[in-house]
Design a protein around this motif. Structure first.
Motif, mmCIF file in Angstrom:
data_model
loop_
_atom_site.group_PDB
_atom_site.id
_atom_site.type_symbol
_atom_site.label_atom_id
_atom_site.label_comp_id
_atom_site.label_asym_id
_atom_site.label_seq_id
_atom_site.Cartn_x
_atom_site.Cartn_y
_atom_site.Cartn_z
ATOM 1 N N ARG A 71 -8.210 -8.197 -21.538
ATOM 2 C CA ARG A 71 -6.466 -7.756 -19.936
ATOM 3 C C ARG A 71 -7.012 -9.716 -19.231
ATOM 4 N NH1 ARG A 71 -3.028 -4.348 -20.780
ATOM 5 N NH2 ARG A 71 -3.946 -2.903 -21.197
ATOM 6 N N ALA A 72 -5.799 -10.007 -18.866
ATOM 7 C CA ALA A 72 -6.023 -11.405 -18.455
ATOM 8 C C ALA A 72 -6.551 -11.751 -16.893
ATOM 9 C CB ALA A 72 -4.640 -11.971 -17.754
ATOM 10 N N ASP A 73 -6.737 -12.572 -16.476
ATOM 11 C CA ASP A 73 -8.015 -12.677 -15.611
ATOM 12 C C ASP A 73 -7.520 -11.380 -13.954
ATOM 13 O OD1 ASP A 73 -9.281 -13.583 -12.447
ATOM 14 O OD2 ASP A 73 -9.175 -15.773 -13.574
ATOM 15 N N SER A 74 -8.476 -11.370 -13.464
ATOM 16 C CA SER A 74 -8.066 -10.203 -12.189
ATOM 17 C C SER A 74 -7.587 -10.691 -11.404
ATOM 18 C CB SER A 74 -9.343 -9.583 -11.807
ATOM 19 O OG SER A 74 -10.674 -10.676 -11.356
ATOM 20 N N ARG A 75 -7.376 -12.284 -11.188
ATOM 21 C CA ARG A 75 -6.386 -12.313 -10.082
ATOM 22 C C ARG A 75 -5.140 -12.925 -10.029
ATOM 23 N NH1 ARG A 75 -9.817 -18.310 -10.100
ATOM 24 N NH2 ARG A 75 -9.872 -17.684 -12.436
ATOM 25 N N LEU A 76 -4.913 -12.248 -11.436
ATOM 26 C CA LEU A 76 -3.129 -12.148 -11.988
ATOM 27 C C LEU A 76 -2.539 -11.192 -10.960
ATOM 28 C CD1 LEU A 76 -0.830 -13.187 -13.171
ATOM 29 C CD2 LEU A 76 -1.788 -12.285 -15.128
ATOM 30 N N ARG A 77 -3.566 -10.369 -11.713
ATOM 31 C CA ARG A 77 -3.876 -8.582 -10.946
ATOM 32 C C ARG A 77 -3.092 -8.458 -9.098
ATOM 33 N NH1 ARG A 77 -2.768 -5.245 -14.531
ATOM 34 N NH2 ARG A 77 -4.362 -5.404 -17.126
ATOM 35 N N LYS A 78 -4.142 -9.159 -8.858
ATOM 36 C CA LYS A 78 -4.209 -9.231 -7.240
ATOM 37 C C LYS A 78 -2.943 -10.287 -6.964
ATOM 38 C CE LYS A 78 -9.209 -9.503 -7.004
ATOM 39 N NZ LYS A 78 -10.495 -9.701 -6.750
ATOM 40 N N TYR A 79 -2.706 -11.280 -7.248
ATOM 41 C CA TYR A 79 -1.353 -11.983 -7.162
ATOM 42 C C TYR A 79 -0.560 -10.458 -7.188
ATOM 43 C CZ TYR A 79 3.078 -13.551 -8.055
ATOM 44 O OH TYR A 79 4.943 -14.107 -7.209
ATOM 45 N N TYR A 80 -0.114 -9.826 -8.157
ATOM 46 C CA TYR A 80 0.999 -8.517 -8.206
ATOM 47 C C TYR A 80 1.173 -8.044 -6.872
ATOM 48 C CZ TYR A 80 3.378 -11.488 -12.064
ATOM 49 O OH TYR A 80 4.144 -11.818 -12.722
ATOM 50 N N ARG A 81 0.203 -7.005 -7.178
ATOM 51 C CA ARG A 81 -0.729 -6.165 -5.976
ATOM 52 C C ARG A 81 0.179 -6.955 -4.622
ATOM 53 N NH1 ARG A 81 -6.032 -5.352 -6.287
ATOM 54 N NH2 ARG A 81 -5.456 -4.844 -8.645
ATOM 55 N N ARG A 82 -0.702 -8.256 -3.900
ATOM 56 C CA ARG A 82 0.137 -8.994 -3.105
ATOM 57 C C ARG A 82 1.048 -8.791 -3.037
ATOM 58 N NH1 ARG A 82 -3.729 -12.560 -3.725
ATOM 59 N NH2 ARG A 82 -1.610 -14.579 -4.167
ATOM 60 N N LEU A 83 1.873 -9.453 -3.272
ATOM 61 C CA LEU A 83 3.554 -9.568 -3.964
ATOM 62 C C LEU A 83 3.988 -7.769 -3.929
ATOM 63 C CD1 LEU A 83 6.021 -11.208 -4.253
ATOM 64 C CD2 LEU A 83 5.146 -10.306 -7.188
ATOM 65 N N GLU A 84 3.853 -6.866 -4.662
ATOM 66 C CA GLU A 84 4.198 -5.588 -3.835
ATOM 67 C C GLU A 84 4.083 -5.214 -3.049
ATOM 68 O OE1 GLU A 84 4.075 -2.011 -6.717
ATOM 69 O OE2 GLU A 84 2.229 -2.668 -6.429
ATOM 70 N N THR A 85 2.845 -5.272 -2.041
ATOM 71 C CA THR A 85 2.483 -4.815 -0.507
ATOM 72 C C THR A 85 3.319 -5.700 0.114
ATOM 73 O OG1 THR A 85 -0.123 -4.516 -1.402
ATOM 74 C CG2 THR A 85 0.295 -4.716 0.678
ATOM 75 N N ARG A 86 3.550 -6.901 0.222
ATOM 76 C CA ARG A 86 4.113 -8.098 1.429
ATOM 77 C C ARG A 86 5.750 -7.609 0.979
ATOM 78 N NH1 ARG A 86 0.249 -13.283 1.687
ATOM 79 N NH2 ARG A 86 -1.191 -11.741 2.791
ATOM 80 N N THR A 87 5.679 -7.285 0.425
ATOM 81 C CA THR A 87 7.499 -6.839 -0.268
ATOM 82 C C THR A 87 7.477 -6.093 -0.054
ATOM 83 O OG1 THR A 87 7.357 -7.779 -2.810
ATOM 84 C CG2 THR A 87 7.886 -9.549 -1.269
ATOM 85 N N LEU A 88 7.563 -5.253 -1.007
ATOM 86 C CA LEU A 88 7.643 -3.868 -0.946
ATOM 87 C C LEU A 88 7.259 -2.858 0.359
ATOM 88 C CD1 LEU A 88 8.341 -3.130 -4.769
ATOM 89 C CD2 LEU A 88 10.087 -3.425 -3.016
ATOM 90 N N TYR A 89 5.754 -2.772 0.317
ATOM 91 C CA TYR A 89 5.478 -1.887 1.074
ATOM 92 C C TYR A 89 5.243 -2.201 2.440
ATOM 93 C CZ TYR A 89 3.225 0.155 -2.715
ATOM 94 O OH TYR A 89 2.644 0.868 -4.093
ATOM 95 N N ASN A 90 5.039 -3.518 3.381
ATOM 96 C CA ASN A 90 5.265 -3.563 4.740
ATOM 97 C C ASN A 90 7.368 -4.024 4.750
ATOM 98 O OD1 ASN A 90 2.649 -3.726 4.089
ATOM 99 N ND2 ASN A 90 3.035 -6.751 4.204
ATOM 100 N N THR A 91 8.202 -4.367 4.025
ATOM 101 C CA THR A 91 9.384 -3.580 3.672
ATOM 102 C C THR A 91 9.597 -2.241 4.173
ATOM 103 O OG1 THR A 91 10.147 -3.855 2.841
ATOM 104 C CG2 THR A 91 9.544 -5.545 4.015
ATOM 105 N N GLY A 92 9.183 -0.913 3.465
ATOM 106 C CA GLY A 92 9.837 -0.529 3.502
ATOM 107 C C GLY A 92 11.147 0.148 2.437
ATOM 108 N N GLY A 93 10.274 -0.439 1.388
ATOM 109 C CA GLY A 93 11.475 -0.717 0.195
ATOM 110 C C GLY A 93 13.067 -0.866 1.226
ATOM 111 N N SER A 94 13.570 -2.087 1.350
ATOM 112 C CA SER A 94 14.623 -2.844 1.700
ATOM 113 C C SER A 94 15.238 -3.121 0.926
ATOM 114 C CB SER A 94 14.115 -3.464 2.751
ATOM 115 O OG SER A 94 13.688 -4.673 2.865
ATOM 116 N N ALA A 95 16.215 -3.596 1.047
ATOM 117 C CA ALA A 95 17.276 -4.392 -0.208
ATOM 118 C C ALA A 95 17.030 -6.080 -0.044
ATOM 119 C CB ALA A 95 18.777 -4.492 0.129
ATOM 120 N N VAL A 96 16.481 -6.837 1.073
ATOM 121 C CA VAL A 96 16.314 -8.062 0.823
ATOM 122 C C VAL A 96 14.627 -7.940 0.011
ATOM 123 C CG1 VAL A 96 14.903 -10.206 2.240
ATOM 124 C CG2 VAL A 96 17.301 -8.287 2.830
#
Length: 183
Positions: free
Chosen positions: A123-148
Motif C-alpha cells: 500500500r502507498a503511504d498512509s498520508r495519501l489515504r488521509k488526504y482523500y479522507r479529508r477531501l471527502e469529509t470537507r466536501t461531501l460530509y460537511n455539505t451534506g452531499g450538495s451539488a457543489v
C-alpha cells in the motif's frame, strides 16, 4: 567489469516487473477514456476552490521513489478516487448515471490491471489515504452531499487523473532510459 555486471543485474531485477506489466501499454487508452467520461458525466467543471489543498508534494515525492512504489501509488490513488464516488447521496447532482458508472468501471479496470503488476498487499503511504479522507469529509460530509461538493470532487478527480498521467509518462521514460523518474 564486475561493477557493470552488478549494475546490470540490479537494473534488470528492478525493472523486470515493470517491463512485464502489460497494463502500462493499456494505460493511455483507459486513462483517456476515464477523463472523457468524467467530462461527459457532468457539465462545465466548477471554478470553486476546493477546501483541501491539492497534494502536489505527494506527486513530487513519488517521482523520486522506485518504479514499484510509483505503481502502488497510482493504483491506490485510483482506488481512492473511485471510493469518493461510492456514496449513495449523488442524487443532488445531475450527472449522467450511465457515464458515471462507466467512469467508475474504467477506473476499476485500471486498478485491476495494476494489481497484476504489483502486490495487492503493498500500500502507498498512509498520508495519501488521509488526504482523500479529508477531501471527502470537507466536501461531501460537511455539505451534506450538495451539488457543489460533488462538482468539487469531480474537479479534483480530474486534477489527480492528470497528475497520474504525468507520473505514468515519467515511468515509461524511466523504463526506456533505465533511470528513475525525475521530472
Amino acid at each position: 567489469m564486475t561493477s557493470w555486471t552488478v549494475l546490470l543485474v540490479v537494473l534488470c531485477s528492478s525493472l523486470t516487473p515493470v517491463l512485464g506489466c502489460d497494463w502500462l501499454h493499456h494505460y493511455g487508452h483507459l486513462s483517456n477514456k476515464s477523463l472523457h467520461l468524467l467530462h461527459q458525466m457532468g457539465g462545465q467543471l466548477t471554478e470553486e476552490d476546493c477546501p483541501v489543498p491539492f497534494p502536489s508534494k505527494f506527486y513530487d515525492r513519488i517521482r523520486n521513489a522506485t518504479v514499484m512504489s510509483q505503481l502502488v501509488f497510482i493504483r491506490d490513488s485510483l482506488e481512492l478516487i473511485a471510493g469518493l464516488y461510492l456514496h449513495d447521496n449523488r442524487s443532488s447532482v445531475g450527472w449522467d448515471t450511465d457515464k458515471t458508472e462507466r467512469f467508475l468501471m474504467t477506473i476499476h479496470r485500471q486498478v485491476d490491471g495494476l494489481n497484476s503488476c504489483v502486490s495487492t498487499n503493498r500500500r502507498a503511504d498512509s498520508r495519501l489515504r488521509k488526504y482523500y479522507r479529508r477531501l471527502e469529509t470537507r466536501t461531501l460530509y460537511n455539505t451534506g452531499g450538495s451539488a457543489v461538493s460533488w462538482e468539487l470532487i469531480r474537479k479534483e478527480s480530474r486534477r489527480h487523473l492528470h497528475q497520474l498521467d504525468v507520473l505514468v509518462a515519467c515511468i515509461r521514460a524511466a523504463v526506456a532510459n533505465g533511470r528513475r523518474c525525475t521530472t
